[in-house]
Design a protein around this motif. Sequence first.
Motif, PDB file in Angstrom:
ATOM      1  N   LYS A   1       0.856  -1.181   0.000  1.00 30.35           N
ATOM      2  CA  LYS A   1       0.000   0.000   0.000  1.00 30.35           C
ATOM      3  C   LYS A   1       0.890   1.228   0.000  1.00 30.35           C
ATOM      4  N   ALA A   2       0.824   2.003  -1.065  1.00 34.73           N
ATOM      5  CA  ALA A   2       1.658   3.194  -1.171  1.00 34.73           C
ATOM      6  C   ALA A   2       1.094   4.289  -0.275  1.00 34.73           C
ATOM      7  N   SER A   3       1.921   4.752   0.642  1.00 37.98           N
ATOM      8  CA  SER A   3       1.468   5.776   1.578  1.00 37.98           C
ATOM      9  C   SER A   3       1.833   7.181   1.123  1.00 37.98           C
ATOM     10  N   THR A   4       2.617   7.281   0.078  1.00 36.51           N
ATOM     11  CA  THR A   4       3.038   8.590  -0.421  1.00 36.51           C
ATOM     12  C   THR A   4       2.765   8.681  -1.917  1.00 36.51           C
ATOM     13  N   PRO A   5       2.395   9.863  -2.399  1.00 38.53           N
ATOM     14  CA  PRO A   5       2.038   9.993  -3.816  1.00 38.53           C
ATOM     15  C   PRO A   5       3.200   9.722  -4.769  1.00 38.53           C
ATOM     16  N   TRP A   6       4.425  10.037  -4.379  1.00 43.08           N
ATOM     17  CA  TRP A   6       5.549   9.805  -5.294  1.00 43.08           C
ATOM     18  C   TRP A   6       5.822   8.322  -5.488  1.00 43.08           C
ATOM     19  N   ILE A   7       5.539   7.511  -4.468  1.00 40.06           N
ATOM     20  CA  ILE A   7       5.700   6.060  -4.626  1.00 40.06           C
ATOM     21  C   ILE A   7       4.600   5.519  -5.528  1.00 40.06           C
ATOM     22  N   GLU A   8       3.378   5.955  -5.317  1.00 41.61           N
ATOM     23  CA  GLU A   8       2.259   5.520  -6.161  1.00 41.61           C
ATOM     24  C   GLU A   8       2.484   5.906  -7.620  1.00 41.61           C
ATOM     25  N   ASP A   9       2.882   7.157  -7.860  1.00 40.95           N
ATOM     26  CA  ASP A   9       3.127   7.612  -9.233  1.00 40.95           C
ATOM     27  C   ASP A   9       4.293   6.870  -9.880  1.00 40.95           C
ATOM     28  N   THR A  10       5.326   6.570  -9.099  1.00 43.13           N
ATOM     29  CA  THR A  10       6.481   5.855  -9.634  1.00 43.13           C
ATOM     30  C   THR A  10       6.108   4.422  -9.995  1.00 43.13           C
ATOM     31  N   ARG A  11       5.343   3.778  -9.152  1.00 42.68           N
ATOM     32  CA  ARG A  11       4.881   2.418  -9.468  1.00 42.68           C
ATOM     33  C   ARG A  11       4.026   2.423 -10.732  1.00 42.68           C
ATOM     34  N   GLU A  12       3.137   3.387 -10.823  1.00 42.22           N
ATOM     35  CA  GLU A  12       2.285   3.483 -12.003  1.00 42.22           C
ATOM     36  C   GLU A  12       3.124   3.746 -13.252  1.00 42.22           C
ATOM     37  N   PHE A  13       4.132   4.580 -13.132  1.00 42.36           N
ATOM     38  CA  PHE A  13       5.030   4.866 -14.254  1.00 42.36           C
ATOM     39  C   PHE A  13       5.687   3.581 -14.756  1.00 42.36           C
ATOM     40  N   PHE A  14       6.211   2.782 -13.833  1.00 42.79           N
ATOM     41  CA  PHE A  14       6.883   1.551 -14.247  1.00 42.79           C
ATOM     42  C   PHE A  14       5.900   0.517 -14.804  1.00 42.79           C
ATOM     43  N   GLY A  15       4.667   0.520 -14.325  1.00 42.81           N
ATOM     44  CA  GLY A  15       3.642  -0.335 -14.929  1.00 42.81           C
ATOM     45  C   GLY A  15       3.398   0.052 -16.375  1.00 42.81           C
ATOM     46  N   LEU A  16       3.301   1.357 -16.612  1.00 48.58           N
ATOM     47  CA  LEU A  16       3.138   1.849 -17.987  1.00 48.58           C
ATOM     48  C   LEU A  16       4.346   1.507 -18.835  1.00 48.58           C
TER      49      LEU A  16
END
Length: 135
Positions: free
Chosen positions: A90-105
């Motif tokens: 569970k990403a607790s910070t927006p930069w981790i969430e955005d980075t994970r989403e970036f690598f998924g893309l």
Amino acid sequence: MKIFNVVFAVLFVLFAALQWNDPDPYIWMPIYLYGAVFCGLAAAGNYYKGWYLFGIVACLGYAVSLFFAKDGVLSWATEHHAENIAGAMKASTPWIEDTREFFGLFIIIVVLLVNFVYISQKRAKKMRKKMMKIG
């Protein structure tokens, strides 16, 4: 190519399923299922060059926006010292969430690009053979 596409079709379906409890599954489930559908079709021998290109461009546009977002990948790398993005599910910070989403893309872009290049080369080879017969 068949094994490559079967593996990624299955992975993308699993990635989509993991988005069920994400804050924005309505965005990510269709993105991953898009990859799954076109990998599944490619595994069956049906390639859709235009749809690969569409997916690449759409995902690339989204990835660029995540990269430069206020709390995006650039922020993660520079301001947050590239902290571990795999620590907690569970990403607790927006930069981790955005980075994970970036690598998924990024994964989707690479897979669609591999199929795009493969079918382009296959069709070019077929066209050269045809031209050799004519000439």
